[in-house]
Design a protein around this motif. Sequence first.
Motif, PDB file in Angstrom:
ATOM      1  N   VAL A 143       0.829  -1.210   0.000  1.00 43.01           N
ATOM      2  CA  VAL A 143       0.000   0.000   0.000  1.00 43.01           C
ATOM      3  C   VAL A 143       0.867   1.266   0.000  1.00 43.01           C
ATOM      4  O   VAL A 143       0.683   2.175  -0.817  1.00 43.01           O
ATOM      5  CB  VAL A 143      -0.956   0.011   1.224  1.00 43.01           C
ATOM      6  N   MET A 144       1.845   1.311   0.889  1.00 41.68           N
ATOM      7  CA  MET A 144       2.605   2.554   1.051  1.00 41.68           C
ATOM      8  C   MET A 144       3.488   2.875  -0.148  1.00 41.68           C
ATOM      9  O   MET A 144       3.691   4.044  -0.491  1.00 41.68           O
ATOM     10  CB  MET A 144       3.436   2.499   2.337  1.00 41.68           C
ATOM     11  N   SER A 145       3.985   1.824  -0.818  1.00 38.94           N
ATOM     12  CA  SER A 145       4.862   2.076  -1.973  1.00 38.94           C
ATOM     13  C   SER A 145       4.094   2.752  -3.106  1.00 38.94           C
ATOM     14  O   SER A 145       4.682   3.436  -3.939  1.00 38.94           O
ATOM     15  CB  SER A 145       5.497   0.775  -2.460  1.00 38.94           C
ATOM     16  N   LYS A 146       2.790   2.597  -3.127  1.00 36.93           N
ATOM     17  CA  LYS A 146       1.993   3.243  -4.174  1.00 36.93           C
ATOM     18  C   LYS A 146       1.875   4.749  -3.938  1.00 36.93           C
ATOM     19  O   LYS A 146       1.663   5.517  -4.861  1.00 36.93           O
ATOM     20  CB  LYS A 146       0.581   2.638  -4.212  1.00 36.93           C
ATOM     21  N   PHE A 147       1.974   5.148  -2.658  1.00 39.62           N
ATOM     22  CA  PHE A 147       1.854   6.579  -2.321  1.00 39.62           C
ATOM     23  C   PHE A 147       3.211   7.268  -2.264  1.00 39.62           C
ATOM     24  O   PHE A 147       3.356   8.401  -2.698  1.00 39.62           O
ATOM     25  CB  PHE A 147       1.191   6.741  -0.942  1.00 39.62           C
ATOM     26  N   LEU A 148       4.192   6.572  -1.671  1.00 42.56           N
ATOM     27  CA  LEU A 148       5.485   7.224  -1.410  1.00 42.56           C
ATOM     28  C   LEU A 148       6.453   6.847  -2.515  1.00 42.56           C
ATOM     29  O   LEU A 148       7.414   6.106  -2.313  1.00 42.56           O
ATOM     30  CB  LEU A 148       5.997   6.809  -0.022  1.00 42.56           C
ATOM     31  N   THR A 149       6.175   7.377  -3.717  1.00 41.23           N
ATOM     32  CA  THR A 149       6.851   6.854  -4.906  1.00 41.23           C
ATOM     33  C   THR A 149       8.305   7.299  -5.027  1.00 41.23           C
ATOM     34  O   THR A 149       9.024   6.752  -5.832  1.00 41.23           O
ATOM     35  CB  THR A 149       6.077   7.233  -6.185  1.00 41.23           C
ATOM     36  N   ASP A 150       8.751   8.278  -4.258  1.00 39.83           N
ATOM     37  CA  ASP A 150      10.177   8.627  -4.372  1.00 39.83           C
ATOM     38  C   ASP A 150      11.050   7.919  -3.331  1.00 39.83           C
ATOM     39  O   ASP A 150      12.247   8.167  -3.261  1.00 39.83           O
ATOM     40  CB  ASP A 150      10.398  10.150  -4.383  1.00 39.83           C
ATOM     41  N   PHE A 151      10.455   7.032  -2.530  1.00 37.90           N
ATOM     42  CA  PHE A 151      11.251   6.172  -1.650  1.00 37.90           C
ATOM     43  C   PHE A 151      11.628   4.920  -2.452  1.00 37.90           C
ATOM     44  O   PHE A 151      10.798   4.369  -3.160  1.00 37.90           O
ATOM     45  CB  PHE A 151      10.443   5.748  -0.415  1.00 37.90           C
ATOM     46  N   THR A 152      12.866   4.460  -2.283  1.00 36.85           N
ATOM     47  CA  THR A 152      13.239   3.217  -2.959  1.00 36.85           C
ATOM     48  C   THR A 152      12.623   2.041  -2.196  1.00 36.85           C
ATOM     49  O   THR A 152      12.230   2.180  -1.031  1.00 36.85           O
ATOM     50  CB  THR A 152      14.767   3.016  -2.976  1.00 36.85           C
ATOM     51  N   GLU A 153      12.565   0.894  -2.852  1.00 39.69           N
ATOM     52  CA  GLU A 153      12.018  -0.296  -2.200  1.00 39.69           C
ATOM     53  C   GLU A 153      12.813  -0.606  -0.925  1.00 39.69           C
ATOM     54  O   GLU A 153      12.241  -0.891   0.134  1.00 39.69           O
ATOM     55  CB  GLU A 153      12.049  -1.505  -3.150  1.00 39.69           C
ATOM     56  N   GLU A 154      14.126  -0.500  -1.032  1.00 39.85           N
ATOM     57  CA  GLU A 154      14.989  -0.798   0.113  1.00 39.85           C
ATOM     58  C   GLU A 154      14.703   0.151   1.283  1.00 39.85           C
ATOM     59  O   GLU A 154      14.589  -0.278   2.438  1.00 39.85           O
ATOM     60  CB  GLU A 154      16.447  -0.680  -0.343  1.00 39.85           C
ATOM     61  N   GLU A 155      14.572   1.432   0.963  1.00 39.67           N
ATOM     62  CA  GLU A 155      14.294   2.426   2.011  1.00 39.67           C
ATOM     63  C   GLU A 155      12.967   2.139   2.712  1.00 39.67           C
ATOM     64  O   GLU A 155      12.886   2.116   3.942  1.00 39.67           O
ATOM     65  CB  GLU A 155      14.243   3.846   1.410  1.00 39.67           C
ATOM     66  N   LEU A 156      11.940   1.925   1.904  1.00 39.24           N
ATOM     67  CA  LEU A 156      10.609   1.759   2.493  1.00 39.24           C
ATOM     68  C   LEU A 156      10.512   0.460   3.290  1.00 39.24           C
ATOM     69  O   LEU A 156       9.933   0.428   4.384  1.00 39.24           O
ATOM     70  CB  LEU A 156       9.548   1.811   1.385  1.00 39.24           C
ATOM     71  N   ARG A 157      11.104  -0.590   2.752  1.00 37.21           N
ATOM     72  CA  ARG A 157      11.068  -1.868   3.494  1.00 37.21           C
ATOM     73  C   ARG A 157      11.807  -1.741   4.834  1.00 37.21           C
ATOM     74  O   ARG A 157      11.390  -2.314   5.833  1.00 37.21           O
ATOM     75  CB  ARG A 157      11.655  -3.002   2.656  1.00 37.21           C
ATOM     76  N   ALA A 158      12.892  -0.971   4.846  1.00 37.66           N
ATOM     77  CA  ALA A 158      13.632  -0.779   6.106  1.00 37.66           C
ATOM     78  C   ALA A 158      12.787   0.007   7.109  1.00 37.66           C
ATOM     79  O   ALA A 158      12.762  -0.305   8.309  1.00 37.66           O
ATOM     80  CB  ALA A 158      14.949  -0.050   5.830  1.00 37.66           C
ATOM     81  N   CYS A 159      12.066   1.020   6.629  1.00 39.81           N
ATOM     82  CA  CYS A 159      11.178   1.800   7.514  1.00 39.81           C
ATOM     83  C   CYS A 159      10.120   0.880   8.131  1.00 39.81           C
ATOM     84  O   CYS A 159       9.854   0.935   9.341  1.00 39.81           O
ATOM     85  CB  CYS A 159      10.473   2.917   6.737  1.00 39.81           C
ATOM     86  N   ILE A 160       9.525   0.053   7.298  1.00 39.88           N
ATOM     87  CA  ILE A 160       8.440  -0.832   7.755  1.00 39.88           C
ATOM     88  C   ILE A 160       8.964  -1.862   8.754  1.00 39.88           C
ATOM     89  O   ILE A 160       8.354  -2.103   9.808  1.00 39.88           O
ATOM     90  CB  ILE A 160       7.761  -1.510   6.537  1.00 39.88           C
TER      91      ILE A 160
END
Length: 497
Positions: free
Chosen positions: A58-75
């Motif tokens: 869900v979040m990757s669809k909204f926060l499109t300038d975060f890389t997959e690696e960045e967002l997965r680390a946040c989660i």
Amino acid sequence: MQIMYRSTRSETEVTASKAILMGLSEDGGLFVPSEIPQLTEPLQELAAMSYQELAYTVMSKFLTDFTEEELRACIAGAYDSKFDTPAIAPLKEADGAYYLELFHGSTIAFKDMALSILPYLMTTAAKKNGEDKKIVILTATSGDTGKAAMAGFQDVPGTEIIVFYPKDGVSDVQEKQMVTQRGANTHVAAIRGNFDDAQSAVKRMFNDKALKELLAENGCRFSSANSINIGRLVPQVVYYVYAYAQLLKEGAVREGEEINITVPTGNFGNILAAYYAKLMGLPVKKLICASNTNRVLFDFFETGDYDRKRPFVLTSSPSMDILISSNLERLIYRAAGNAAEKCAAFMRDLAEKGEYQITASMRDQLVDFRGGFASEEENFAGIRALYEKTGYVIDTHTGIGNAVYRRYAEETGDRTKTVIASTASPYKFAAAVVRAIDPARAEGKDEFELIDELRAISGTPEPAAITDIRTAPVRHETVADVEEMPATVLGFLGIRA
Ligand SMILES: *Cc1c(COP(=O)(O)O)cnc(C)c1O
């Protein structure tokens, strides 16, 4: 597809990470996604995911300038053993409704759902944008945000967090949780005023150019952990999708069957996230906005007139004692056809006249919403009835959602399966909950004795957050007038004006 974030009051447009870093647009507007991304995955596929996987989807669809690696680390950093159940947000059926328990994080209110990830999103956003100033989180709280934000930002390098709460507007447990907060970068002040006073003063500080420059000279910049920050809203969309996925997994709904969602509402952030989930394509029919005696939103949905000129009432659901629901601005902007100028004019009216009236065609855009409110008596009676029928204990905020939903179902005959956002642990509001269930048992007891009563009544274990405040020393004792808030901020930061 790149999603940008637009101000509700001007043509300003920034990336997701910039919007999170800024909190509020410089024109005073709130950031909204340029487009609502769609849930393209089959619901069955979502139902098979863990909370963390779904959060990424869900979040990757909204926060499109975060890389997959960045967002997965946040989660991964946010949704871990800080939560007392691997389900993160379990769904409990009681008397025909589904309670989405959003209080299994470290401060036992739903604010943890977003505030456990916001510090990760914000420090990642700072790095991405080459921000080298210290981030000063300025927060007004009606009781739960402040604690959850401090718990999230405690000792996060490069940040300071400052919280203002209304001196007489929070529960004993809420206050104790805040004044015992640990961490070298946490600051708390009680203010002589109500939540709206605190929130308005914080917004003024964000828009104060001189103050901003003074901070910049001292290597600091403000940001917000309030639900005006889009970094709060996006993580909240996740659990509504998760709730639907759980219903599907349990066979409680057929794939595509619509559900209703009831949300006990204050600043309109949580229910707006549910609306965004619907706009993403989640099968949702009605969004039932439940208010307490401060029923400004109920009146708005009934009449199209938002009028805050009324007495502010302190209730047993203090986190909903709000007359200026900030996030409604995002809905107004959308209903006005994404017209920033129109939205800005409404907000000017609200600030100057205490009121605005939307047009008939804008009202037509709000058909997905239904307002409701419950009095203290209805709230307490509903908590008691649910307990007597099922043994399930809910808090006084969830109680407002419960009472409003039960009345709605009776009045309309609508039998659509309904998820009620359960926004706090009953332990956080133990005194009121015990009084609701068995007034005789509450008599003459102090707050911790009432917690003991609640343990006996509910048969649920005492959360760590409660055990902690039984012995934690008080670390914060500042009390200030609303006018003193900017000086208090500078004092906390060690900046001389
Ligand atoms: C903050 C809060 C609410 C209100 O949520 P909004 O997003 O401000 O509408 C309701 N219940 C509890 C327990 C809260 O902490």
